[in-house]
Design an enzyme around this catalytic site. Structure first.
Site, short mmCIF file in Angstrom:
data_model
loop_
_atom_site.label_atom_id
_atom_site.label_comp_id
_atom_site.label_asym_id
_atom_site.label_seq_id
_atom_site.Cartn_x
_atom_site.Cartn_y
_atom_site.Cartn_z
N PHE A 405 76.10 -29.46 68.42
CA PHE A 405 74.73 -29.02 68.68
C PHE A 405 73.88 -29.53 67.51
CE2 PHE A 405 71.20 -26.06 68.92
CZ PHE A 405 71.03 -25.90 70.29
N ASP A 475 81.35 -22.51 64.67
CA ASP A 475 80.11 -22.14 65.35
C ASP A 475 80.53 -21.54 66.70
OD1 ASP A 475 77.86 -22.07 66.97
OD2 ASP A 475 76.96 -23.86 66.04
N TYR A 500 71.99 -14.28 71.51
CA TYR A 500 71.07 -14.26 72.66
C TYR A 500 71.64 -14.99 73.88
CZ TYR A 500 69.89 -18.65 70.27
OH TYR A 500 69.97 -19.86 69.62
N LYS A 501 72.84 -15.58 73.74
CA LYS A 501 73.44 -16.28 74.87
C LYS A 501 74.31 -15.29 75.65
CE LYS A 501 72.78 -20.74 72.70
NZ LYS A 501 73.29 -21.70 71.72
N ARG A 646 74.06 -28.56 83.25
CA ARG A 646 74.94 -27.47 82.78
C ARG A 646 74.81 -26.27 83.70
NH1 ARG A 646 74.21 -25.77 76.66
NH2 ARG A 646 72.25 -25.07 77.59
C1 PLP Z 1 72.53 -22.16 70.69
C2 PLP Z 1 73.24 -22.84 69.60
C3 PLP Z 1 72.74 -22.83 68.30
C4 PLP Z 1 71.41 -22.21 68.02
O1 PLP Z 1 71.05 -22.12 66.68
P1 PLP Z 1 69.81 -21.20 66.30
O2 PLP Z 1 69.62 -21.43 64.86
O3 PLP Z 1 70.20 -19.78 66.61
O4 PLP Z 1 68.64 -21.62 67.11
C5 PLP Z 1 73.51 -23.40 67.31
N1 PLP Z 1 74.71 -23.98 67.60
C6 PLP Z 1 75.20 -24.01 68.86
C7 PLP Z 1 76.52 -24.63 69.14
C8 PLP Z 1 74.48 -23.44 69.89
O5 PLP Z 1 74.96 -23.49 71.14
#
Ligand code: PLP
Length: 687
Positions: A405, A475, A500-501, A646
């Site tokens: 990500f 992560d 939040y997911k 997705r």
């Molecule tokens: C959603 C997501 C993030 C989001 O990071 P934020 O700092 O909370 O916006 C980071 N890493 C992964 C793998 C994600 O899926």
């Protein structure tokens, strides 16, 4: 003197004497008889004592609500091949018939009058008769599940080892098998009191042990055993499950909570039991049946979800959990409105990062004192990375995945700007081991890939990283709330993730930071704000980090943002993540199978369930247009550049019927090339 696996004779006899674990064995037998009689009183009676063989006692009962062919359970009773009958075995039937199944249970000749060979052969004849005569008794012979308990499970396992083609049946005439508390390796039986009646010799036990013969039938198998079985019965089940798996047979195995050797088959007729769900899955994979049998389905009512569309982006933003309203208004009205500044103490505001962190901990396999809920994932990654780098002086490389990500890559890049001579080493999937050497200080990995849904084996990869002397930061954004995670057990070092997911904490809800206890004293994070100070209210000039995980705090926590997250975590306490995982895989299996069979789209997500998370990624040249067209058809999924569709599957509220709708909509969008519409060519700001 020990006679088998370290057991002395009397111990082995006890291990194979399940009745020694129940207070009143006579009552168990009476209950079988009475519950079966009560069940028969509720059921249609017209198909009893049908003859399947010429010997006395070779009869069976069929309970079928109609002549329309439907799926059936063929249940073989236990009783150490010596006891019980079909008349003691009707008790699971009402629950199964209510769910639209038929129930068949045979009598077979018993020992010592009959030898085990004869018994096995008789059960084969019963099944074969049923298969040939199914349609005249309201049974769809393509959908017969065989089930057995105790010695009955042994007999059913021998059905799986039968070459049916020599009897005029197809090679795989069985839709599925359920084996409850069985004995699959008879070698220890020959050494116990049971053999006084059975009279098995060394050759018999080898020939008649399913564990020692290969399965001829390939069908899904469920192996289950009661929580309160003897150690030997549990071992027999788990080793047989392993035996079948090693031969490529799909096996689900589990322990039935609260059940013993004798009451475990009652779950066959209990709509709320896991076993019942598994049986429905074996006979009938339709969305409607699966939703009806789904034990997580009741959780859907917790969420605000639109009636007219299917929400398949819970891996991006989970829906509103309805109790959030109350919690938010409590924080606004009572805590802030009335309590004002005093709420930092009285409402526990100051401790929120820690108390909410403790609620998240069990969801990620962390013992208390190692998780805080604070900041966002990007900030938490920064803190963890700098802390980890300082724990590996003399090493200067951070390994990360090129497909990570992007925020993870950006944060690594930004952090390394303050470290002279440090660099990033990007790897492709599968390239980890080759990238590890003495220079690597830290490895940053996503447990589940946000794009493809590929899942790392957290324990295995952690071991690999540790062997090279480096630390790992996981992560967990795409795995927290989607599958069981075992950070402590895997000896992970650091982890970060958002809430939040799949955890449904609401837009911008605080993320989490995990720091293994063994690192806490040495770990120093760079955003050393006052809330991470040992005594923030002394307002000292010098920074002294707090003890434990609190030193990973930064500044004032966003109190309002914790409210929906707390409400959501309250409900997560009721959820069993192994059930979430099982349903997640069933949902993604259904989607992947349909896409491959009916749509011919490329599936980027690993086909092996052990290697995927809870969303499914499909590839299409015009993925963006496809996603926009799907959304207009009420199927909300998302697009990830350059060409990925997705589909997020969140087991707490996604239904099997939703997956079916998504497949139907996708079919239409592709067949009519709806993705090509001009309106879909313009990208919106958030995709
Ligand atoms: C959603 C997501 C993030 C989001 O990071 P934020 O700092 O909370 O916006 C980071 N890493 C992964 C793998 C994600 O899926």
């Amino acid at each position: 003197m020990t006679v088998y696996r370290g057991y002395q004779q009397h111990e082995l006899d006890l291990q194979y004497s399940p009745s020694s674990l129940v207070a009143d064995f006579g009552a168990v037998i009476d209950a079988y008889r009475d519950d079966s009689a009560a069940a028969r009183a509720l059921l249609p009676h017209d198909r009893r004592n049908l003859r399947y063989g010429t010997e006395p006692g070779q009869t069976l009962d069929i309970f079928s609500p109609s002549d329309e062919p439907g799926p059936a359970v063929f249940f073989v009773h236990g009783g150490y091949w010596q006891q019980l009958s079909k008349d003691d075995s009707t008790f699971p039937a009402p629950g199964l018939l209510e769910a639209g199944l038929r129930y068949v249970t045979p009598d077979y000749p018993l020992a010592p009058h009959a030898r085990l060979d004869t018994i096995v052969e008789s059960v084969r004849e019963a099944f074969s008769w049923l298969w040939h005569n199914a349609s005249s008794h309201g049974i769809d012979r393509e959908r017969i599940v065989v089930a057995g308990s105790s010695a009955g499970a042994h007999l059913v396992a021998t059905l799986l080892a039968t070459d049916w083609t020599t009897r005029g049946l197809p090679r795989d005439p069985i839709a599925g098998a359920v084996l409850l508390g069985g004995v699959f390796d008879l070698r220890p039986i020959r050494l116990t009191y049971v053999n006084d009646v059975m009279g098995l010799n060394e050759i018999d036990v080898v020939r008649l042990s399913p564990q020692l013969n290969s399965a001829a039938v390939h069908c899904p198998v469920v192996v289950a055993w009661g929580e309160h079985e003897t150690a030997e019965f549990k071992r027999q089940s788990s080793e047989f499950a392993q035996h079948l798996r090693s031969r490529g047979i799909p096996v689900t195995s589990f322990e039935q909570a609260g059940r013993n050797h004798f009451d475990s088959p009652y779950d066959l007729g209990e709509r709320d039991s896991r076993l019942f769900t598994e049986v429905l899955r074996l006979v009938d994979g339709t969305a409607e049946t699966l939703d009806r049998a789904d034990r997580l389905a009741r959780h859907r009512a917790w969420f605000s979800l639109p009636e007219d569309s299917v929400y398949l982006v819970g891996n991006s933003l989970g829906p509103l959990q309805k109790n959030s309203w109350q919690r938010v208004s409590q924080v606004l009205g009572e805590e802030w409105g009335r309590g004002l500044v005093g709420s930092w103490n009285s409402a526990g505001w100051f401790d929120k990062p820690r108390t909410v962190g403790e609620q998240i901990a069990p969801l990620i396999g962390a013992a208390p004192g190692q998780v805080i809920a604070a900041d966002n994932t990007s900030i938490n990654l920064y803190k963890a990375l700098v802390a980890a780098l300082a724990l590996r002086p003399g090493r200067s490389v951070v390994v990360a995945e090129a497909g990570a990500f992007p925020t993870d890559l950006y944060v690594i890049e930004g952090a390394l700007e303050s470290f002279l001579g440090h660099s990033t080493r990007l790897i492709e999937s599968g390239g980890l081991e080759a990238a590890l050497d003495d220079d690597v200080a830290v490895v940053v990995l996503s447990h589940v890939d946000y794009r493809t849904s590929a899942l790392h084996d957290l324990a295995e990869v952690t071991r690999t990283v540790h062997r090279s002397g480096a630390l790992v930061i996981w992560d967990l954004c795409h795995s927290a709330g989607a599958l069981p995670i075992h950070l402590d057990e895997s000896e992970a070092d650091f982890a970060v993730g958002c809430t939040y997911k799949y955890l449904n904490g609401g837009p911008g809800s605080p993320a989490f930071n995990y720091v293994a206890r063994r690192h806490q004293e040495a770990a120093r994070q760079p955003l050393s704000g006052w809330h991470g100070h040992r005594s923030p209210f002394e307002f000292a000039i010098e920074y002294v980090p707090a003890d434990g995980i609190n030193r990973f705090r930064t500044g004032t926590p966003p109190i309002l943002s914790y409210a929906p997250l707390e409400a959501s975590l309250e409900l997560w306490r009721e959820v069993d993540l192994t059930e979430v995982r099982a349903k997640s895989l069933a949902l993604s299996d259904m989607l992947i199978n349909a896409v491959e069979a009916e749509l011919g789209l490329e599936v980027l997500t690993p086909r092996n369930p052990a290697h995927r998370g809870s969303h499914v990624a499909l590839r299409h040249d015009h993925a963006y247009g496809v996603v926009r067209a799907l959304i207009d058809r009420g199927v909300v999924c998302d697009f990830r550049a350059p060409d990925v569709i997705r589909v997020g599957l969140a087991p707490l509220y996604t239904r099997f019927a939703d997956v079916q709708k998504a497949v139907e909509a996708l079919k239409t969008v592709l067949a009519q090339e709806e993705w090509a519409r001009p309106a879909y060519q313009q990208r919106l700001a958030v995709t």
